[in-house]
Design an enzyme around this catalytic site. Structure first.
Site: not given
Length: 221
Positions: A45, A116
């Site tokens: 992320d 992610e």
């Protein structure tokens, strides 16, 4: 996983980390594995955010507020889900039997998180330069194609409105229910001590967006 590596144009050094990146907590629990994708997703992320921010800063002339909006729209859950689906990630996701019966391999929150996690795995295994190149190859075509848009970043829009009115705003977790692999979050958005909206979703991020959307509707009346 070979097909995925070819799509990503990478040559892994340690394939174990990619197997962790596609392992949901329900799968890890059933197979007594020590790790699932969540830590890699946390790392990925941050990498995705940085790569997109750097790209916008270097290639676009918008101010800070506009760049924040643009970045948010291309790293939101809907966008990450789109990238994952185009890569065919659901076919590689490992979930437990119960989660599989509930369609876990195709749940938006899980599919988005896996993207992610894969980026986090690439970063750890092959370094930032390779992770950056991979992210840019996937996301830039969306940014540079004006016909492709994801949902509006309701949180940013609401923040702008609140700032102009000099009001305080906060997101409060009201309820968190369900098993670890299938949680549902309920979040209230509070403006000047008044609840203006409530959002419910399978991730905190999406629940906050849903709450902000509801609040904007009320404020627009």
């Amino acid at each position: 996983m070979k097909e995925l590596y070819e799509k990503l144009k990478i040559e892994p050094k340690d394939e174990r980390i990619y197997n962790i990146a596609v392992s949901h907590s329900s799968y890890a629990n059933e197979h007594r594995a020590k790790k699932d994708y969540e830590r890699l997703e946390f790392l990925g992320d941050a990498v995705v955010d940085l790569v997109v921010a750097d790209y916008l800063y270097s290639n676009h002339n918008e101010d800070e507020g506009e760049m924040t909006k643009v970045r948010a729209s291309y790293v939101c859950e809907n966008a990450l889900y789109e990238y994952s689906m185009n890569l065919g990630l659901p076919s590689f996701i490992k979930v437990g039997h119960g989660e599989e019966k509930e369609g876990g391999k195709y749940k938006k929150a899980i599919v988005a998180d896996i993207f992610e996690a894969i980026v986090g795995a690439i970063y750890l295994d092959l370094g930032y330069a390779t992770a950056r190149r991979t992210v840019l190859n996937i996301i830039v075509p969306y940014i540079e194609n004006p016909t492709i848009t994801f949902f509006s970043d309701y949180k940013s829009s609401l923040q702008e409105y609140v700032q102009t009115k000099q009001k305080s705003i906060s997101y409060q977790l009201v309820k968190e229910e369900g098993p670890p692999h299938n949680k549902i979050f309920t979040i209230d958005i509070v403006i000047d001590n008044i609840v203006y909206g409530t959002g419910v979703a399978g991730s905190k991020k999406e629940a906050e967006q849903n709450a902000a959307k509801e609040a904007l509707k009320k404020l627009a009346k």
